[in-house]
Design an enzyme around this catalytic site. Sequence first.
Site, PDB file in Angstrom:
ATOM      1  N   GLU A 271       0.821  -1.209   0.000  1.00 30.60           N
ATOM      2  CA  GLU A 271       0.000   0.000   0.000  1.00 30.60           C
ATOM      3  C   GLU A 271       0.858   1.264   0.000  1.00 30.60           C
ATOM      4  O   GLU A 271       0.642   2.187   0.796  1.00 30.60           O
ATOM      5  CB  GLU A 271      -0.972  -0.020   1.190  1.00 30.60           C
ATOM      6  CG  GLU A 271      -1.888  -1.229   1.144  1.00 30.60           C
ATOM      7  CD  GLU A 271      -2.944  -1.270   2.242  1.00 30.60           C
ATOM      8  OE1 GLU A 271      -2.710  -0.720   3.325  1.00 30.60           O
ATOM      9  OE2 GLU A 271      -4.019  -1.870   2.002  1.00 30.60           O
ATOM     10  N   ASP A 350      -8.459  -9.091   4.084  1.00 32.32           N
ATOM     11  CA  ASP A 350      -8.253  -7.983   5.011  1.00 32.32           C
ATOM     12  C   ASP A 350      -9.333  -7.885   6.077  1.00 32.32           C
ATOM     13  O   ASP A 350     -10.179  -7.002   6.015  1.00 32.32           O
ATOM     14  CB  ASP A 350      -8.203  -6.676   4.195  1.00 32.32           C
ATOM     15  CG  ASP A 350      -7.607  -5.533   4.992  1.00 32.32           C
ATOM     16  OD1 ASP A 350      -7.122  -5.778   6.095  1.00 32.32           O
ATOM     17  OD2 ASP A 350      -7.648  -4.399   4.484  1.00 32.32           O
ATOM     18  N   GLU A 378     -12.624  -2.475  11.904  1.00 33.13           N
ATOM     19  CA  GLU A 378     -12.657  -1.718  10.646  1.00 33.13           C
ATOM     20  C   GLU A 378     -13.798  -2.153   9.729  1.00 33.13           C
ATOM     21  O   GLU A 378     -14.532  -1.309   9.213  1.00 33.13           O
ATOM     22  CB  GLU A 378     -11.309  -1.879   9.936  1.00 33.13           C
ATOM     23  CG  GLU A 378     -11.246  -1.182   8.587  1.00 33.13           C
ATOM     24  CD  GLU A 378      -9.866  -1.275   7.943  1.00 33.13           C
ATOM     25  OE1 GLU A 378      -8.946  -1.867   8.543  1.00 33.13           O
ATOM     26  OE2 GLU A 378      -9.710  -0.755   6.824  1.00 33.13           O
TER      27      GLU A 378
END
Length: 663
Positions: A271, A350, A378
């Site tokens: 990322e 993820d 998240e």
Amino acid sequence: MGFEQAWLDYARKISCEGTDGIEAVFVGIDDDRQDILIKNSVAELQKAFAGLFGRKLAVHMGTADGDGICLLFREGMPAEAYHVYENGGKITIEASDSQGILYGVFALLRQMQTGDSLRGLDLTKAPVMPMRMLDHWDNMDGSIERGYSGESFFFEKNEILVNERTVTYARLAASVGINAVVINNVNVKDAATRLITERYADKLKELSEVFAGYGIRLYLSLNYAAPMELGELQSADPLSEEVRDWWKRRMAFVFGQIPNLGGFLIKADSEGRPGPFTYGRTHADGANMLAEAVAPFGGTIIWRCFVYNCQQDWRDEKTDRARSGYDNFIGLDGKFLDNVILQIKNGPMDFQVREPVHPLFGGLTKTNQMLEVQIAQEYTGQQRHVCYLIPMFREILAFRTYAAKEHDTVEDIVCGRTFGQKNCGMAAVANTGNDENWTGHDMAAANWYGFGRLAFEPELSAEEIAREWIRLTFGKDKQVEETMLYILMNSWKAYENYNAPLGIGWMVNPDYHYGPSVDGYEYSRWGTYHRADHLGIGVDRSSAGTGYALLYREPNASVYHDRERCPDELLLFFHHMPYTWKLKSGKTVIQHIYDSHFEGVEMVDEMVERFEKLEGKLPEKSYQRMMERFAHQKEHAREWRDQINTYFYRKSGIPDEKGRNIY
Ligand code: GCW
């Protein structure tokens, strides 16, 4: 902002048989071995007795012979282990190191607060995972990446904070057995790159000393390109002598300044973060360079396997993000130095509400490994929805990899039982911030508590852990306990029900990852697609597709590969299926989507209805805070339900068998 004491709140008076006669602590540990951990252990007992019973415990040094609580060292016990027992009204806490004494103290207090009696108490526990770590994604400006409970309490305006809250944090973490903490975000930028310079050395030392007093090693996330970003070198090539020397000197400096430093966590080539790929080098080259530099100081390098191409073209059906961790690391098995641990996310994508277990578990056999989970929710409701994740973690730990004839579960691997590794364990992306209650949602504290307890004693069930947390936090009221337990134990399932169906994941709003957006990531560069059309949905990861299913060992590979045998909850992760396909449950895929989404909302309604009955039985403030979040969850679960159902009804044109309202 002020802060509460979470599960270490000794303000509520309790009754527990066998505590009446306890008036003193006897420290039968030689003076020269009475370190800060022993002092903190005694202080914790005093604090607890003062709060719980209004009684001041006297302290007698140099003897373990007296009526009360006796602390003593006994050689031959495993590291960090404790033995706590009662005999004729006297309580003894034994361990072979001071960390074990501290854990024994917390175990005794837990027993007093959750149990009814100390009579016959006899607890022996030795943690099986050497590394039990919290990873904070805190930035030095005070913000927290994926933080849902306020700002950082480690950093503010590029300065490090060390205060009363830090001490309470360390006590809370230690009370559940956490022994390592990374304080800064794995995306290391700006000021955080300077954490390894003179600039922050004093404060880091101070912080590390607070941690050390509770048996916690301080870790930092590292910027792989620090030699360049600090303006000293032109390159960060791990095979360049100049770069290697730079790191050796830097590490000598850092460990010299911060003696209690455990080591570093690194996100490289992921990322947008720099890494060894820039120089055509492998992750073993990168990790080993750093490992060599920290080895003289007993340091550990924790290297993340979350490496994938985040510039994918959605039209490209062959590249599979799920494969990338495996493909990047499997060829490096056995090439890492002993003081390197690979940190592997629980699933290949993820932290979705449902994913298969990462195939590197069981794939790697000659490399130290750690499991990384995320208690910051998240993708599981961001601490506004309740989602107790310990049942999910239990499932992951129990997954059989078939990497050995026996003792081959993920738990076995990260406990070092499968391959005999000494450097292993579990890390969680932390869910705390400077909110008064630490975790935004009061019930999200159960994930923090639960993660630590699970890592220390993976044999505990999710329910046992939940009961402990409820009793410690809210007292021993039957109705409170049963209600909270019901909510916690149903929350993951409820969330999964109204979320993306059957393991496909995503379907969230891009960037902030909250709320439904079925096509939010469908045409993006992130490698996260559902591939739905009017006939079906799912990603073909069989050999006809990306081949991901075959990365597992047998029989897992065959089971996942075969659409007839693949477990329902992961079907769309592994296969592209027609809406009319009959699941093992007997329902079609489309009917399952409708049913589960209606059910998810009903489950939330039921949870909230039960919760409302606790009014007056919980501290008013926590009740109100939770009520507010439940009201939001109720409404937001409906948004999820209706958007997902409507999307698939419009796509497939197939009506709900039960004729419910779909738009
Ligand atoms: O889940 C993703 C998050 C990023 C995070 C990244 C990672 C810290 O959306 O915010 O970056 O994973 O784990 O590195």
